[in-house]
Design a protein around this motif. Structure first.
Motif, PDB file in Angstrom:
ATOM      1  N   GLN A 281      35.664  41.913  36.783  1.00  0.00           N
ATOM      2  CA  GLN A 281      34.464  41.152  36.450  1.00  0.00           C
ATOM      3  C   GLN A 281      33.575  42.030  35.585  1.00  0.00           C
ATOM      4  O   GLN A 281      33.184  43.130  35.995  1.00  0.00           O
ATOM      5  CB  GLN A 281      33.711  40.748  37.723  1.00  0.00           C
ATOM      6  CG  GLN A 281      32.603  39.733  37.498  1.00  0.00           C
ATOM      7  CD  GLN A 281      33.141  38.344  37.153  1.00  0.00           C
ATOM      8  OE1 GLN A 281      34.160  37.929  37.693  1.00  0.00           O
ATOM      9  NE2 GLN A 281      32.451  37.638  36.273  1.00  0.00           N
ATOM     10  N   GLN A 282      33.275  41.563  34.377  1.00  0.00           N
ATOM     11  CA  GLN A 282      32.384  42.297  33.493  1.00  0.00           C
ATOM     12  C   GLN A 282      31.327  41.328  32.975  1.00  0.00           C
ATOM     13  O   GLN A 282      31.594  40.487  32.121  1.00  0.00           O
ATOM     14  CB  GLN A 282      33.151  42.936  32.328  1.00  0.00           C
ATOM     15  CG  GLN A 282      32.275  43.872  31.502  1.00  0.00           C
ATOM     16  CD  GLN A 282      33.037  44.486  30.346  1.00  0.00           C
ATOM     17  OE1 GLN A 282      33.614  43.756  29.547  1.00  0.00           O
ATOM     18  NE2 GLN A 282      33.010  45.806  30.228  1.00  0.00           N
ATOM     19  N   GLY A 283      30.140  41.435  33.543  1.00  0.00           N
ATOM     20  CA  GLY A 283      29.100  40.455  33.221  1.00  0.00           C
ATOM     21  C   GLY A 283      29.547  39.081  33.668  1.00  0.00           C
ATOM     22  O   GLY A 283      29.937  38.874  34.807  1.00  0.00           O
ATOM     23  N   SER A 312      34.861  50.308  29.830  1.00  0.00           N
ATOM     24  CA  SER A 312      34.091  51.461  30.319  1.00  0.00           C
ATOM     25  C   SER A 312      33.214  51.072  31.515  1.00  0.00           C
ATOM     26  O   SER A 312      32.649  51.939  32.186  1.00  0.00           O
ATOM     27  CB  SER A 312      33.217  52.038  29.205  1.00  0.00           C
ATOM     28  OG  SER A 312      32.298  51.056  28.743  1.00  0.00           O
ATOM     29  N   SER A 313      33.091  49.776  31.758  1.00  0.00           N
ATOM     30  CA  SER A 313      32.271  49.310  32.875  1.00  0.00           C
ATOM     31  C   SER A 313      32.871  48.021  33.416  1.00  0.00           C
ATOM     32  O   SER A 313      33.763  47.423  32.802  1.00  0.00           O
ATOM     33  CB  SER A 313      30.830  49.058  32.436  1.00  0.00           C
ATOM     34  OG  SER A 313      30.777  48.028  31.454  1.00  0.00           O
ATOM     35  N   GLY A 314      32.371  47.598  34.549  1.00  0.00           N
ATOM     36  CA  GLY A 314      32.877  46.400  35.189  1.00  0.00           C
ATOM     37  C   GLY A 314      33.253  46.693  36.625  1.00  0.00           C
ATOM     38  O   GLY A 314      33.181  47.831  37.086  1.00  0.00           O
ATOM     39  N   GLU A 315      33.675  45.651  37.319  1.00  0.00           N
ATOM     40  CA  GLU A 315      34.041  45.797  38.726  1.00  0.00           C
ATOM     41  C   GLU A 315      35.368  45.103  38.982  1.00  0.00           C
ATOM     42  O   GLU A 315      35.552  43.925  38.656  1.00  0.00           O
ATOM     43  CB  GLU A 315      32.963  45.176  39.629  1.00  0.00           C
ATOM     44  CG  GLU A 315      33.295  45.315  41.113  1.00  0.00           C
ATOM     45  CD  GLU A 315      32.237  44.659  41.981  1.00  0.00           C
ATOM     46  OE1 GLU A 315      32.205  44.992  43.187  1.00  0.00           O
ATOM     47  OE2 GLU A 315      31.441  43.841  41.471  1.00  0.00           O
ATOM     48  N   VAL A 316      36.297  45.866  39.568  1.00  0.00           N
ATOM     49  CA  VAL A 316      37.566  45.277  39.969  1.00  0.00           C
ATOM     50  C   VAL A 316      37.312  44.500  41.253  1.00  0.00           C
ATOM     51  O   VAL A 316      37.046  45.070  42.304  1.00  0.00           O
ATOM     52  CB  VAL A 316      38.641  46.347  40.189  1.00  0.00           C
ATOM     53  CG1 VAL A 316      39.914  45.727  40.765  1.00  0.00           C
ATOM     54  CG2 VAL A 316      38.950  47.070  38.864  1.00  0.00           C
ATOM     55  N   THR A 317      37.388  43.169  41.168  1.00  0.00           N
ATOM     56  CA  THR A 317      37.059  42.334  42.314  1.00  0.00           C
ATOM     57  C   THR A 317      38.289  41.956  43.135  1.00  0.00           C
ATOM     58  O   THR A 317      38.168  41.512  44.265  1.00  0.00           O
ATOM     59  CB  THR A 317      36.365  41.043  41.858  1.00  0.00           C
ATOM     60  OG1 THR A 317      37.211  40.374  40.888  1.00  0.00           O
ATOM     61  CG2 THR A 317      35.020  41.358  41.224  1.00  0.00           C
ATOM     62  N   LYS A 318      39.485  42.126  42.540  1.00  0.00           N
ATOM     63  CA  LYS A 318      40.699  41.789  43.285  1.00  0.00           C
ATOM     64  C   LYS A 318      41.865  42.626  42.781  1.00  0.00           C
ATOM     65  O   LYS A 318      42.021  42.830  41.575  1.00  0.00           O
ATOM     66  CB  LYS A 318      41.027  40.296  43.155  1.00  0.00           C
ATOM     67  CG  LYS A 318      42.178  39.847  44.036  1.00  0.00           C
ATOM     68  CD  LYS A 318      42.355  38.327  43.977  1.00  0.00           C
ATOM     69  CE  LYS A 318      43.480  37.876  44.908  1.00  0.00           C
ATOM     70  NZ  LYS A 318      43.672  36.407  44.882  1.00  0.00           N
ATOM     71  N   VAL A 319      42.644  43.110  43.735  1.00  0.00           N
ATOM     72  CA  VAL A 319      43.893  43.818  43.403  1.00  0.00           C
ATOM     73  C   VAL A 319      45.031  42.928  43.880  1.00  0.00           C
ATOM     74  O   VAL A 319      45.096  42.571  45.064  1.00  0.00           O
ATOM     75  CB  VAL A 319      43.960  45.192  44.076  1.00  0.00           C
ATOM     76  CG1 VAL A 319      45.254  45.913  43.686  1.00  0.00           C
ATOM     77  CG2 VAL A 319      42.746  46.043  43.720  1.00  0.00           C
ATOM     78  N   HIS A 320      45.912  42.557  42.979  1.00  0.00           N
ATOM     79  CA  HIS A 320      47.014  41.660  43.303  1.00  0.00           C
ATOM     80  C   HIS A 320      48.219  42.480  43.750  1.00  0.00           C
ATOM     81  O   HIS A 320      48.940  43.041  42.919  1.00  0.00           O
ATOM     82  CB  HIS A 320      47.371  40.788  42.095  1.00  0.00           C
ATOM     83  CG  HIS A 320      46.199  40.010  41.566  1.00  0.00           C
ATOM     84  ND1 HIS A 320      45.895  38.731  41.963  1.00  0.00           N
ATOM     85  CD2 HIS A 320      45.239  40.359  40.658  1.00  0.00           C
ATOM     86  CE1 HIS A 320      44.810  38.302  41.329  1.00  0.00           C
ATOM     87  NE2 HIS A 320      44.391  39.287  40.520  1.00  0.00           N
ATOM     88  N   PHE A 321      48.458  42.560  45.025  1.00  0.00           N
ATOM     89  CA  PHE A 321      49.562  43.366  45.552  1.00  0.00           C
ATOM     90  C   PHE A 321      50.873  42.573  45.500  1.00  0.00           C
ATOM     91  O   PHE A 321      50.888  41.353  45.563  1.00  0.00           O
ATOM     92  CB  PHE A 321      49.272  43.802  46.993  1.00  0.00           C
ATOM     93  CG  PHE A 321      48.159  44.809  47.062  1.00  0.00           C
ATOM     94  CD1 PHE A 321      48.407  46.157  46.827  1.00  0.00           C
ATOM     95  CD2 PHE A 321      46.861  44.409  47.374  1.00  0.00           C
ATOM     96  CE1 PHE A 321      47.386  47.098  46.906  1.00  0.00           C
ATOM     97  CE2 PHE A 321      45.840  45.350  47.427  1.00  0.00           C
ATOM     98  CZ  PHE A 321      46.108  46.677  47.194  1.00  0.00           C
TER      99      PHE A 321
END
Length: 321
Positions: A281-283, A312-321
């Motif tokens: 998620q970035q913005g 360079s920025s953002g948030e990893v909201t989900k890791v797909h295993f």
């Protein structure tokens, strides 16, 4: 230092010996009565001091946060590092930012046993119960222009990783850019905040907040218990003081050279994300792709449906295993 701090420092220097009131008084240049009063004050503060008839006093390790105890394990170049310890604060980052506004000496460290208004990225609440966590903020004043706080955040994550490994043997996972995981649950978050000088519009100070769940706390809200873990689920094998000492040693060692990015080889080796598909998620934008690497600038490199992209920025909201 106060008489209590001097006395404690002296006892810490002789961890296996009993020191008599007479010995302590001679060393500190005060009366045995003053020694006795200081011993009682330390005990009242929560320190464990073993007393043996006709032999004296000996310090027993405890998890009570203590500047002299932390200091005994610091590298020699850090022995004068100001350590500010509080039983309770709203936020160690806010306290550090206030100190920066007052032109406080840097670097400085602010540590709380409990936070009542701890926060992480995007202002999210960081639950900070007493006696179970390490809530620590570093106040730094860069000596040269700081262009990438993100690279510094990855360096801090590496320092925390190294400190945990050194003191416990536990190898944790790092989730870009600022979280550490153990046994599939988040145990640590890092928040770097830059303070800009109004006149020059240059970064004048940086505050780095580290929130680490050291031991399992009974007060963690039920809705977080599936996501949030702790370094120790049972009796800790070390104290918070020991881990804080190691963390500060690792950080200040790495801080000297972090801009060359060489630590990123280690960061990548323990990445939770490389070769996994993630949602970022970035913005207002949501991007899904496979993590190719974390480059030498500490940026996330994704392979997406439209090609390779770097963030360079953002948030990893989900890791797909």
């Amino acid at each position: 230092m106060s008489t209590q701090e001097k006395l404690l420092t002296l006892l810490l220097a002789h961890p296996t010996e009993y020191l008599s009131g007479e010995q302590l008084g001679q060393e500190l240049g005060i009366s045995r009565t003053a020694i006795w009063k200081a011993i009682q004050a330390l005990k009242a503060a929560g320190y464990h001091l073993d007393t043996k008839a006709h032999q004296g006093y000996r310090y027993q390790p405890t998890d009570l946060l203590s500047a002299p105890v932390i200091r005994q394990n610091l590298a020699t170049n850090l022995t004068d590092l100001p350590l500010n310890i509080y039983e309770q604060l709203a936020s160690t980052n806010q306290t550090a930012k206030k100190a920066a506004a007052e032109n406080a000496v840097t670097p400085q460290v602010f540590i709380a046993n409990q936070q009542t208004a701890g926060y992480g990225r995007y202002g999210r609440t960081f639950v900070s119960p007493e006696q179970s966590g390490i809530y620590l903020s570093l106040l730094l004043q860069p000596t040269k222009p700081l262009t990438d706080v993100g690279l510094l955040t990855t360096a801090v994550a590496t320092a925390v990783f190294r400190a945990i490994k050194e003191t416990t043997g536990i190898s944790v996972d790092i989730k870009w850019v600022n979280d550490l995981y153990y046994q599939g649950k988040k145990i640590c978050g890092i928040l770097s905040e830059a303070i800009t000088d109004f006149e020059s519009q240059q970064i004048s100070h940086v505050v780095i907040g580290i929130g680490l769940n050291f031991a399992t706390a009974a007060t963690i809200p039920a809705e977080l218990q599936t996501k949030v873990g702790a370094l120790f689920q049972k009796q800790p094998s070390i104290t918070r003081n020991q881990l804080i000492s190691a963390l500060l040693n690792q950080f200040f060692s790495l801080y000297q050279t972090y801009t060359d990015g060489t630590f990123l080889t280690e960061y990548r080796a323990h990445s939770l994300l490389i070769d996994r598909t993630v949602t970022l998620q970035q913005g207002q934008a949501t991007i899904t792709g496979k993590v190719k690497t974390i480059n030498d600038a500490g940026e996330l490199v994704l392979t997406t449906s439209t090609g390779q992209q770097t963030f360079s920025s953002g948030e990893v909201t989900k890791v797909h295993f």
